[in-house]
Design an enzyme around this catalytic site. Structure first.
Site, PDB file in Angstrom:
ATOM      1  N   SER A 164      16.819 -23.026  32.948  1.00 63.94           N
ATOM      2  CA  SER A 164      15.618 -22.213  33.150  1.00 63.94           C
ATOM      3  C   SER A 164      14.960 -22.342  34.512  1.00 63.94           C
ATOM      4  O   SER A 164      14.144 -21.500  34.882  1.00 63.94           O
ATOM      5  CB  SER A 164      14.589 -22.542  32.061  1.00 63.94           C
ATOM      6  N   LYS A 166      10.478 -17.625  34.614  1.00 68.15           N
ATOM      7  CA  LYS A 166       9.085 -17.231  34.385  1.00 68.15           C
ATOM      8  C   LYS A 166       8.706 -15.911  35.044  1.00 68.15           C
ATOM      9  O   LYS A 166       7.786 -15.219  34.590  1.00 68.15           O
ATOM     10  CB  LYS A 166       8.152 -18.329  34.900  1.00 68.15           C
TER      11      LYS A 166
END
Length: 323
Positions: free
Chosen positions: A307, A57
């Site tokens: 992720s 992110k």
């Protein structure tokens, strides 16, 4: 945080290349980790848990905030998040020396909330259904910039994952990506397809939060109730729908969407820990779960984006001890 439905070219390859150039002084290139459990098959993990905030992110949040900062339009920021996007915004705020407020649902993992506060962000806790309204109110009252997960610049920043994948393994046949609002899937697809390769791009989400799969199947953006999406253990993917900017890109550029069960998610978390020495949060392991299930049908090297690794040590330990 309503946005008009964007054209499918709201983010293009040049935007992703610009993001890579701007992010290079600030972020590492994360490695490809070859799965030992796959034997001789070239099966890779893109290790985004190695980013400074423990997830991919930071790529999108920092690029979007750098552009606003350059335009002298960053008095401070507000964001909504279950944890990882907010942490990325808060970390970026420390780099740019602005204040950050992050609105989180009451179900956000405490380890992620604690990380936000450690970065100096003000944390506002509210009901999942009220996240957007609370953030908009804070933006309007304080004159802050609202850094959503679905902004075009955020999508471009996440797409730098795709540029790195091509540089690290040009022969990839398939890439699996976890999918919430779709910024990572959309941005990576822009990069991979824009470079003219033949790599298949597959989005993956939990069966219990399969709004993107339904949207892809129906050909129209579809939302799921919060009460449904919040059933999954993958807290970072408990979003009601793909983003308005991500959706046209996903619809045009993704090759497929797949779901994984809760059992497959936790099995992938366990395998990564026990066989590879990697601590993955459930959201971070969904793409790996799908890749491991589908590797027999994939031709050539395959990769999954791992992720994020922001998970409570106690939860992770309890999962490993639950056999």
């Amino acid at each position: 945080m309503e946005a008009p439905l964007a054209a499918a070219d709201v983010v293009v390859l040049d935007d992703v290349i610009e993001a890579a150039e701007r992010l290079e002084p600030h972020l590492p290139r994360t490695p490809l980790h070859r799965l030992r459990t796959a034997g001789n098959r070239p099966v890779w993990l893109k290790a985004e848990h190695g980013q400074p905030t423990g997830s991919f992110k930071i790529r999108g949040a920092l690029f979007a905030m750098l552009k606003l900062h350059d335009a002298r339009a960053l008095p401070g920021v507000v964001a909504t998040s279950s944890g990882n996007h907010g942490r990325a915004v808060a970390h970026s705020a420390t780099i740019l020396k602005v204040a950050a407020i992050v609105v989180v649902p009451h179900s956000a993992p405490q380890v992620k909330v604690d990380a936000l506060r450690a970065l100096g962000a003000e944390v506002v806790v509210t009901d999942p259904d009220s996240l957007d309204a609370v953030a908009v109110d804070i933006r309007d009252r304080h004159g802050l910039a609202l850094i959503g997960c679905d902004l075009p610049d955020v999508i471009a920043g996440q797409g730098t994952v795709g540029l790195e994948l091509v540089a690290q393994c040009r022969e990839l046949s398939t890439v699996y990506l976890p999918t919430g609002t779709g910024s990572l899937l959309a941005g990576t697809a822009v990069a991979l397809k824009g470079l003219g390769g033949t790599t298949r791009v597959i989005g993956v989400e939990p069966e219990l939060a399969a709004d993107a799969c339904e949207s892809f199947r129906r050909g129209e953006l579809t939302a799921w109730p919060v009460a449904d999406t919040y059933r999954t253990v993958a807290d970072g993917l408990r979003v009601p729908s793909l983003g308005h900017y991500a959706w046209p890109l996903v619809r045009r550029l993704a090759d497929a969407m797949e779901t994984v069960s809760e059992t497959e998610i936790t099995r992938a978390v366990r395998l990564l820990a026990e066989s590879e020495g990697i601590v993955a949060e459930p959201s971070g392991a969904v793409a790996c779960a799908a890749m491991l299930r589908g590797r027999s049908r994939d031709r050539g090297p395959v990769a999954a984006v791992m992720s994020g690794g922001n998970v409570s040590p106690a939860w992770h330990r309890s999962l490993l001890d639950s056999r």
